[in-house]
Motif scaffolding. Sequence first.
Motif, PDB file in Angstrom:
ATOM      1  N   VAL A 125       6.687  -7.396  -9.185  1.00  0.00           N
ATOM      2  CA  VAL A 125       6.286  -8.416  -8.212  1.00  0.00           C
ATOM      3  C   VAL A 125       4.958  -8.036  -7.570  1.00  0.00           C
ATOM      4  CG1 VAL A 125       6.872  -9.576  -6.046  1.00  0.00           C
ATOM      5  CG2 VAL A 125       8.659  -9.098  -7.732  1.00  0.00           C
ATOM      6  N   TYR A 126       4.857  -6.800  -7.106  1.00  0.00           N
ATOM      7  CA  TYR A 126       3.644  -6.362  -6.417  1.00  0.00           C
ATOM      8  C   TYR A 126       2.423  -6.368  -7.332  1.00  0.00           C
ATOM      9  CZ  TYR A 126       5.271  -4.878  -1.774  1.00  0.00           C
ATOM     10  OH  TYR A 126       5.716  -4.846  -0.476  1.00  0.00           O
ATOM     11  N   ASP A 127       2.621  -6.059  -8.606  1.00  0.00           N
ATOM     12  CA  ASP A 127       1.488  -6.017  -9.535  1.00  0.00           C
ATOM     13  C   ASP A 127       0.804  -7.373  -9.667  1.00  0.00           C
ATOM     14  OD1 ASP A 127       1.715  -3.345 -10.041  1.00  0.00           O
ATOM     15  OD2 ASP A 127       2.734  -3.554 -11.973  1.00  0.00           O
ATOM     16  N   GLY A 128       1.541  -8.440  -9.395  1.00  0.00           N
ATOM     17  CA  GLY A 128       0.964  -9.768  -9.546  1.00  0.00           C
ATOM     18  C   GLY A 128       0.423 -10.366  -8.263  1.00  0.00           C
ATOM     19  N   LEU A 129       0.384  -9.571  -7.188  1.00  0.00           N
ATOM     20  CA  LEU A 129      -0.020 -10.109  -5.891  1.00  0.00           C
ATOM     21  C   LEU A 129      -1.471  -9.811  -5.555  1.00  0.00           C
ATOM     22  CD1 LEU A 129       3.085  -9.266  -3.690  1.00  0.00           C
ATOM     23  CD2 LEU A 129       2.618 -11.327  -5.027  1.00  0.00           C
ATOM     24  N   THR A 130      -1.996 -10.611  -4.638  1.00  0.00           N
ATOM     25  CA  THR A 130      -3.342 -10.377  -4.115  1.00  0.00           C
ATOM     26  C   THR A 130      -3.209  -9.934  -2.658  1.00  0.00           C
ATOM     27  OG1 THR A 130      -3.532 -12.719  -3.507  1.00  0.00           O
ATOM     28  CG2 THR A 130      -4.338 -12.072  -5.685  1.00  0.00           C
ATOM     29  N   THR A 131      -4.124 -10.362  -1.818  1.00  0.00           N
ATOM     30  CA  THR A 131      -4.087  -9.947  -0.410  1.00  0.00           C
ATOM     31  C   THR A 131      -3.381 -10.962   0.480  1.00  0.00           C
ATOM     32  OG1 THR A 131      -6.276 -10.928  -0.091  1.00  0.00           O
ATOM     33  CG2 THR A 131      -6.178  -8.564  -0.601  1.00  0.00           C
ATOM     34  N   SER A 132      -2.845 -12.003  -0.109  1.00  0.00           N
ATOM     35  CA  SER A 132      -2.076 -12.977   0.667  1.00  0.00           C
ATOM     36  C   SER A 132      -0.817 -13.332  -0.113  1.00  0.00           C
ATOM     37  CB  SER A 132      -2.904 -14.240   0.943  1.00  0.00           C
ATOM     38  OG  SER A 132      -3.271 -14.868  -0.267  1.00  0.00           O
ATOM     39  N   LEU A 133       0.205 -13.779   0.614  1.00  0.00           N
ATOM     40  CA  LEU A 133       1.488 -14.067  -0.013  1.00  0.00           C
ATOM     41  C   LEU A 133       1.882 -15.521   0.191  1.00  0.00           C
ATOM     42  CD1 LEU A 133       3.613 -10.956   1.096  1.00  0.00           C
ATOM     43  CD2 LEU A 133       2.279 -11.241  -0.992  1.00  0.00           C
ATOM     44  N   THR A 134       2.444 -16.104  -0.847  1.00  0.00           N
ATOM     45  CA  THR A 134       3.042 -17.430  -0.726  1.00  0.00           C
ATOM     46  C   THR A 134       4.508 -17.262  -0.335  1.00  0.00           C
ATOM     47  OG1 THR A 134       3.779 -17.496  -3.028  1.00  0.00           O
ATOM     48  CG2 THR A 134       1.527 -18.254  -2.570  1.00  0.00           C
ATOM     49  N   ASN A 135       5.146 -18.356   0.029  1.00  0.00           N
ATOM     50  CA  ASN A 135       6.574 -18.299   0.325  1.00  0.00           C
ATOM     51  C   ASN A 135       7.359 -17.788  -0.877  1.00  0.00           C
ATOM     52  OD1 ASN A 135       6.006 -19.303   2.831  1.00  0.00           O
ATOM     53  ND2 ASN A 135       6.855 -21.346   2.471  1.00  0.00           N
ATOM     54  N   LYS A 139       0.843  -1.203   0.000  1.00  0.00           N
ATOM     55  CA  LYS A 139       0.000   0.000   0.000  1.00  0.00           C
ATOM     56  C   LYS A 139       0.876   1.252   0.000  1.00  0.00           C
ATOM     57  CE  LYS A 139      -3.577  -2.354   2.720  1.00  0.00           C
ATOM     58  NZ  LYS A 139      -4.286  -2.377   4.030  1.00  0.00           N
ATOM     59  N   SER A 140       1.931   1.225   0.805  1.00  0.00           N
ATOM     60  CA  SER A 140       2.845   2.363   0.855  1.00  0.00           C
ATOM     61  C   SER A 140       3.545   2.559  -0.486  1.00  0.00           C
ATOM     62  CB  SER A 140       3.894   2.150   1.957  1.00  0.00           C
ATOM     63  OG  SER A 140       3.294   2.155   3.228  1.00  0.00           O
ATOM     64  N   PHE A 141       3.931   1.456  -1.103  1.00  0.00           N
ATOM     65  CA  PHE A 141       4.600   1.538  -2.405  1.00  0.00           C
ATOM     66  C   PHE A 141       3.679   2.159  -3.451  1.00  0.00           C
ATOM     67  CE2 PHE A 141       5.476  -0.300  -6.599  1.00  0.00           C
ATOM     68  CZ  PHE A 141       6.779   0.127  -6.783  1.00  0.00           C
ATOM     69  N   ASP A 142       2.447   1.681  -3.499  1.00  0.00           N
ATOM     70  CA  ASP A 142       1.490   2.217  -4.471  1.00  0.00           C
ATOM     71  C   ASP A 142       1.281   3.715  -4.254  1.00  0.00           C
ATOM     72  OD1 ASP A 142       1.174  -0.284  -5.590  1.00  0.00           O
ATOM     73  OD2 ASP A 142      -0.653  -0.759  -4.470  1.00  0.00           O
ATOM     74  N   LEU A 143       1.220   4.115  -2.994  1.00  0.00           N
ATOM     75  CA  LEU A 143       1.045   5.532  -2.680  1.00  0.00           C
ATOM     76  C   LEU A 143       2.273   6.337  -3.099  1.00  0.00           C
ATOM     77  CD1 LEU A 143      -0.477   7.867  -1.457  1.00  0.00           C
ATOM     78  CD2 LEU A 143       0.295   7.141   0.807  1.00  0.00           C
ATOM     79  N   PHE A 144       3.453   5.788  -2.847  1.00  0.00           N
ATOM     80  CA  PHE A 144       4.679   6.489  -3.231  1.00  0.00           C
ATOM     81  C   PHE A 144       4.730   6.699  -4.741  1.00  0.00           C
ATOM     82  CE2 PHE A 144       9.170   6.446  -4.548  1.00  0.00           C
ATOM     83  CZ  PHE A 144       9.594   7.600  -3.893  1.00  0.00           C
ATOM     84  N   ILE A 145       4.420   5.660  -5.489  1.00  0.00           N
ATOM     85  CA  ILE A 145       4.411   5.785  -6.951  1.00  0.00           C
ATOM     86  C   ILE A 145       3.423   6.863  -7.377  1.00  0.00           C
ATOM     87  CG2 ILE A 145       3.817   4.613  -9.107  1.00  0.00           C
ATOM     88  CD1 ILE A 145       6.518   3.795  -7.914  1.00  0.00           C
ATOM     89  N   ASP A 146       2.285   6.912  -6.710  1.00  0.00           N
ATOM     90  CA  ASP A 146       1.252   7.888  -7.056  1.00  0.00           C
ATOM     91  C   ASP A 146       1.724   9.322  -6.800  1.00  0.00           C
ATOM     92  OD1 ASP A 146      -1.451   8.459  -7.930  1.00  0.00           O
ATOM     93  OD2 ASP A 146      -1.876   9.023  -5.862  1.00  0.00           O
ATOM     94  N   ILE A 147       2.358   9.556  -5.657  1.00  0.00           N
ATOM     95  CA  ILE A 147       2.742  10.930  -5.323  1.00  0.00           C
ATOM     96  C   ILE A 147       3.968  11.403  -6.097  1.00  0.00           C
ATOM     97  CG2 ILE A 147       1.712  10.833  -3.028  1.00  0.00           C
ATOM     98  CD1 ILE A 147       4.483  10.460  -1.859  1.00  0.00           C
ATOM     99  N   THR A 148       4.702  10.470  -6.697  1.00  0.00           N
ATOM    100  CA  THR A 148       5.851  10.896  -7.507  1.00  0.00           C
ATOM    101  C   THR A 148       5.447  11.312  -8.919  1.00  0.00           C
ATOM    102  OG1 THR A 148       6.316   8.615  -8.230  1.00  0.00           O
ATOM    103  CG2 THR A 148       7.494   9.426  -6.274  1.00  0.00           C
TER     104      THR A 148
END
Length: 272
Positions: free
Chosen positions: A244-254, A213-222
């Motif tokens: 990596v983040y673009d392909g994720l959902t709300t849970s992470l695998t190892n 969430k922080s990453f998405d916000l950082f990209i937005d404000i830049t």
Amino acid sequence: MKKAIAVIILPMLILCVCGLGSCKNRSEKKVLKEAELEQVDSLQSEIEKNVYPLPTSAEVIKMLQDLEVGYMLGISNPVENARKYLTSASKAISMGSYGADLSYATLYNIQQEVINYLDAIRSLAADLSMSPIYDETLYDKIRDNFDNKDELVNVLTDAFNNTYAYLSENEQQSLALLVVGGAWVEGMYLTTHVSEAAYQVAGISKVLIEQKKSFDLFIDITKPYLDDANVKEFVDKLDPIKKVYDGLTTSLTNQNIIDITNAIESIRNQII
């Protein structure tokens, strides 16, 4: 985004500004109201521009402490690197990075490391004309609160806020964003390297999702500042974690956690 200041101030501004039109006729009120709303929007943008936009690295490190993760020696950005940062952009990124390392050492009560990272930050801050923010009183506040983790988070967060606000208020928003970006990358690096295998740390997945969430916000404000070559270069370097983040959902695998770890390591190697 941290809008605590805006949340407090804006309602008062709206009441004050809108009160100016109370004695006007209907058509005049309509014109005045539109002008008032534009004024409020402008004030809101100005306030938010000067407020540190992401959870600070101190808050992120506190999450790790809450997971009862121990301190790992040798994973922070070495203070010896401070002398190799020559440009304003690299100094700003490194101030963010060292800010995360300072938070890490402080919240784990590694006192010599606290002194070392404060010295490194002071050196960079002096080059960026921000010496008063990282003076002796900051160490005094840290030393006096070593046994109060919540207050330590507040002390460090104030330092981050003051750094960001100083740069923003002095028309150096691009450098302010680089400080934030450097802190985010280093905070993520520390998070993913608190164990030989981060995916084995219970609860680490939640921290990494929060950081998305922080990453998405950082990209937005830049985005409004991508015409600045230094900001553009920094954002481009973040592409591995974006993929990596673009392909994720709300849970992470190892494997997701391993991919995040590798992406952050490759980014960090380019900026420290």
